[in-house]
Structures are given as structure tokens and as C-alpha cells.
Design a protein around this motif. Structure first.
Motif, PDB file in Angstrom:
ATOM      1  N   ALA A 154       0.806  -1.230   0.000  1.00  0.00           N
ATOM      2  CA  ALA A 154       0.000   0.000   0.000  1.00  0.00           C
ATOM      3  C   ALA A 154       0.834   1.272   0.000  1.00  0.00           C
ATOM      4  CB  ALA A 154      -0.925   0.008   1.231  1.00  0.00           C
ATOM      5  N   TRP A 155       2.130   1.167   0.294  1.00  0.00           N
ATOM      6  CA  TRP A 155       2.914   2.384   0.521  1.00  0.00           C
ATOM      7  C   TRP A 155       2.974   3.274  -0.720  1.00  0.00           C
ATOM      8  CZ3 TRP A 155       7.255   4.681  -1.574  1.00  0.00           C
ATOM      9  CH2 TRP A 155       7.741   5.782  -0.869  1.00  0.00           C
ATOM     10  N   PRO A 201       0.604  -8.034  -4.789  1.00  0.00           N
ATOM     11  CA  PRO A 201      -0.406  -8.467  -5.770  1.00  0.00           C
ATOM     12  C   PRO A 201       0.143  -8.526  -7.192  1.00  0.00           C
ATOM     13  CG  PRO A 201      -1.352  -6.894  -4.231  1.00  0.00           C
ATOM     14  CD  PRO A 201       0.118  -6.930  -3.940  1.00  0.00           C
ATOM     15  N   GLY A 202       0.974  -7.547  -7.537  1.00  0.00           N
ATOM     16  CA  GLY A 202       1.543  -7.514  -8.882  1.00  0.00           C
ATOM     17  C   GLY A 202       2.815  -8.321  -9.029  1.00  0.00           C
ATOM     18  N   GLY A 203       3.148  -9.107  -8.012  1.00  0.00           N
ATOM     19  CA  GLY A 203       4.317  -9.983  -8.085  1.00  0.00           C
ATOM     20  C   GLY A 203       5.621  -9.223  -8.180  1.00  0.00           C
ATOM     21  N   ASP A 204       6.523  -9.763  -8.976  1.00  0.00           N
ATOM     22  CA  ASP A 204       7.876  -9.213  -9.074  1.00  0.00           C
ATOM     23  C   ASP A 204       7.886  -7.785  -9.620  1.00  0.00           C
ATOM     24  OD1 ASP A 204       8.841 -11.571  -8.087  1.00  0.00           O
ATOM     25  OD2 ASP A 204       9.407 -12.402 -10.040  1.00  0.00           O
ATOM     26  N   VAL A 205       6.903  -7.453 -10.469  1.00  0.00           N
ATOM     27  CA  VAL A 205       6.881  -6.101 -11.045  1.00  0.00           C
ATOM     28  C   VAL A 205       6.611  -5.066  -9.966  1.00  0.00           C
ATOM     29  CG1 VAL A 205       5.697  -4.547 -12.644  1.00  0.00           C
ATOM     30  CG2 VAL A 205       6.203  -6.901 -13.333  1.00  0.00           C
ATOM     31  N   ASP A 206       5.584  -5.306  -9.128  1.00  0.00           N
ATOM     32  CA  ASP A 206       5.276  -4.360  -8.054  1.00  0.00           C
ATOM     33  C   ASP A 206       6.428  -4.252  -7.068  1.00  0.00           C
ATOM     34  OD1 ASP A 206       2.851  -3.855  -9.167  1.00  0.00           O
ATOM     35  OD2 ASP A 206       1.640  -4.778  -7.581  1.00  0.00           O
TER      36      ASP A 206
END
Length: 440
Positions: A154-155, A201-206
Motif C-alpha cells: 500500500a505504501w 499483488p503484482g508480483g515481481d513487477v510491483d
């Protein structure tokens, strides 16, 4: 125990500051405080719960491995600053005087900003402590480290949003600070970071994007990625604290004339995240700048720096943004506008740096901004800011007819806060030691 890197002659009690912005981050900070407290009998944890601050009530807890005390404080003004001045700072001096206290851990409420707390420790005079000379708490304690916890999922949304603390239910209605301001400020001031919830939630990309932001916002701070706060053992936290570089800021508050790029942040783009430096040796036209600043509200994590406004040739103007909010305020005078007496009192490092770029006509006046983008085109930002600079014919007026330039429209004449519709209640930036200001 924490490995102490201060000089052997420094006998002040070390303070570790734990900051976490609400939710999982605040829970992580609390869990870490409990772990540190239980691991070392000489460690005392101090926490002020400001959840009822708007009613003028603060709940204070002091605990160690062997005891815990809770008190309810009634504060006449019910504000963050009076909580600091009336209770926290005197308490630090009192605890430091006890032989049984080897280290103090400050588990900050989300409404506290670590930078403001550290500034107060060093500069706010505490009076009336029995057996102690009047002076700041920094006479008896030293900030050993600031450790910031963040909710990895969330940051970034918090750091780039427009919501205020009051709208989130974390502050009084008249507190105009934004969630982004506090979220960015807590991380920017950190000596080390713990990112909670490493699986995003977006995996490695996030995760890669968040890591890219942290690498540019706090390049020297070690980052520990933790799936569950329960994994925050005392040994793990102590190990992270020992990874903090010896030259880390450790509570030091930089003024507006310090270098804007600290450490060695990556200057390339990664996951769309990049640092943009904007420098100019001519001033901004204030009306055009006011229009151009809209480019800082979308796709930008933070921007900060010194500005030269054509209509205010003597004053250094400080800009700082976080997410969808921006503030502009004063940061003192340009060296070129100072008297000989004022120059003699100016910081030697500032004078030395100014001498390297001194202009025969304008002295040390210039523009220097650093902008951290995560989803914006740096070229568009650069073009908008360049458009806001005075043109050649306007620059000649700046040189030869400053009295005419002083009559130009200047939206920044009494300083400024964005969004514009809230500028009547926004807090001006008046303390260049802590440009974000402080809630009242």
C-alpha cells in the motif's frame, strides 16, 4: 544489544526511533518494539498513542522486559507539538538519567514524524528537570537509528495520493498534512527500512518498482523484506541495524541548502522509476511556474529543491511535494543579498559550494530541483519547468529594471500550498530545518 557506532566518549543514552504509517506498518513497528524490549533488560520502549489527540488526551506507555506503566495525559491544546514539549522530551531526559536504562526505543504514533521528533530532541529546550541543567534532550540522548516500517502493498499508493491525515481519521480536522507527506517523509528520513508483505499483488513487477523507488529515495538505507511481522525477531532487527552505514544521518536534519542528492542513488530508469534533476541559472516567472507545477501532481512520488523567483530576488524559495500535494515556502536569503555581517555568519560549506558557481551578475542565485518520478515522462516535466523560466527579454528586465519585475503577478507572494482550493488552511513551510512543518 545494538552495536553502538558513536564515539567512545559519547556517554549519552542511544535512542532507536521506530516509525510506521498505520495498518501493517504500525503493527510491525509495535511488534519490533516488543521484540527489542523483551530481548534486552536495559531497553525501555516509549509509545504515545495519539488516537484521542483531538479530545486532548494522549495515552503513554513505558515498558521494559520487567515492567510496564500506562498513563493518560490531558493536554490543554491537544496537539503533536505540545505532546513533544510537555511529555516526550522531559521523559527522555528522565529515562536517560537512570542507570538501568541502556537504550530507549521510541515507537512513534503515525501522527508523529520522525524528522520533527529528532529536530525537537536536538533543539527544543527542556526546563525544570530536577538535577538536570536546562537544555535540549540531546544533552542526554542521541539518535542511534531511525527504522521505518512500510506496508509494501500500500505504501506507493499512499505516497502518491491526495488524501489528508484527517480524512484518513489519523489527525485533527485542522491538520492539513497529507498521507503522502507523512508516508514519504517517514521513509526519506530512515536509516533502515523494513518492507512488510514481501509478496505483492503484482508480483515481481510491483516489488521491483517499490525497490526502485526506495533505492532512489534512501539509497544508503538497507532494506529488509519481511512477509510476516512475526518474523521480526530481536536478532533480525539488531542485524539490520548493524548494516546501517557509519555515515548515515541518524536523526540529523538537513537544512534547505544541503545537497539535494545524498548517497549514490541510481541515475538510470528502472520499472519507470527515475530521478530527474532540473537546474537553471535564470529565475522562474512566478505566474508561469504556478501553472507548470501541475506536472508534479501525477506520476511523481516527491520533488524538492531551491528556487529563484524573478519577483523575489533576495529570498530563497523552497519547494517540496509528496504525491498530490505541494508546498512552497521561504528558506532564507541568497548569499548575494546578504550584508557582510550576515555573510560572516553563513554556513561555511554553503559559502564554499556557492563560490564554485558564483555569477558576476546574480551571485549564488539559481534553481536546483530533484524530482522522483514513477509513472511520468521526465521530458514532459523538464519541458514544463523550462517553459516557466524567464525568457531573454524578461531576463534583461531582471537585470536592469527589478522594480518593474516586482510588479509581475506572483502567486507565491505569501507562500503557497496546493491543491489551491485548500491553500487558505494549509500550513506554510517556515522552518527550513524541517521543511514539512509540523501539525498544530
Amino acid at each position: 544489544m545494538l552495536s553502538v557506532l558513536a564515539p567512545e566518549t559519547d556517554r549519552r543514552t542511544p535512542v532507536v526511533v521506530l516509525a510506521g504509517f498505520a495498518g501493517p506498518a504500525a503493527a510491525g513497528a509495535d511488534h519490533a518494539a516488543t521484540a527489542l524490549c523483551g530481548d534486552a533488560p536495559g531497553t525501555v520502549v516509549v509509545h504515545h498513542d495519539l488516537g484521542q489527540l483531538r479530545e486532548g488526551i494522549v495515552h503513554r506507555t513505558v515498558r521494559s522486559a520487567t515492567y510496564e506503566t500506562s498513563d493518560v495525559l490531558e493536554l490543554a491544546h491537544g496537539c503533536v507539538s505540545c505532546t513533544l514539549r510537555i511529555d516526550l522530551l522531559p521523559l527522555l531526559r528522565t529515562l536517560a538519567a537512570r542507570d538501568s536504562v541502556e537504550r530507549i526505543v521510541l515507537a512513534l504514533d503515525p501522527a508523529f514524524e520522525a524528522e520533527a521528533v529528532c529536530h525537537a530532541i536536538e533543539h527544543v529546550v527542556v526546563e525544570g528537570i530536577l538535577g538536570r541543567v536546562d537544555g535540549p534532550a540531546g544533552r542526554d540522548v542521541r539518535v542511534e537509528a531511525v527504522l521505518t516500517f512500510l506496508d509494501a502493498g500500500a505504501w506507493l499508493a499512499d505516497a502518491t495520493g491526495e488524501e489528508t491525515l484527517a480524512e484518513r481519521g489519523l489527525a485533527k480536522a485542522d491538520d492539513e498534512r497529507t498521507v503522502a507527506q507523512v508516508a514519504v517523509g517517514q521513509v526519506e528520513f530512515a536509516d533502515a527500512v523494513i518492507a512488510l508483505g514481501a509478496v505483492l499483488p503484482g508480483g515481481d513487477v510491483d516489488r521491483g518498482k517499490l525497490a526502485a523507488v526506495l533505492a532512489r529515495l534512501v539509497p544508503d538505507a538497507p532494506v529488509d523484506w519481511v512477509d510476516d511481522p512475526q518474523l521480526l525477531t530481536a536478532a533480525r532487527i539488531e542485524a539490520l541495524l548493524t548494516r546501517i552505514p557509519a555515515n548515515s544521518r541518524r536523526g540529523k536534519v538537513f537544512d534547505a541548502h544541503a545537497p539535494l542528492l545524498r548517497g549514490q542513488p541510481p541515475l538510470s530508469s528502472d520499472y519507470g522509476v527515475a530521478l530527474l534533476e532540473f537546474a537553471a541559472s535564470r529565475p522562474f516567472h512566478p505566474a508561469r511556474l504556478h501553472e507548470a507545477l501541475d506536472v508534479l501532481f501525477d506520476g511523481v512520488v516527491t520533488a524538492r529543491g531551491r528556487m529563484w523567483l524573478a519577483t523575489q530576488p533576495d529570498e530563497v524559495t523552497w519547494l517540496e511535494s509528496a504525491g498530490g500535494g505541494l508546498r512552497v515556502g521561504g528558506a532564507g536569503r541568497w548569499l548575494a543579498s546578504m550584508s557582510e555581517t550576515e555573510l560572516a555568519q553563513a554556513d561555511p560549506d554553503r559559502r564554499a559550494m556557492a563560490a564554485l558557481r558564483w555569477d558576476d551578475q546574480f551571485g549564488d542565485r539559481d534553481i536546483s530541483l530533484v524530482i522522483l518520478v514513477h509513472d511520468a515522462d521526465p521530458n514532459e516535466i523538464r519541458a514544463a519547468l523550462h517553459w516557466a523560466l524567464v525568457e531573454d527579454d524578461e531576463l534583461r528586465l531582471v537585470e536592469r529594471a527589478p522594480e518593474r519585475v516586482a510588479q509581475w503577478e506572483d502567486p507565491f507572494g505569501a507562500w503557497h500550498a496546493d491543491p489551491c482550493e485548500s491553500s487558505d488552511t494549509a500550513l506554510p513551510i517556515e522552518d527550513v530545518k524541517s521543511p514539512r512543518g509540523e501539525a498544530k
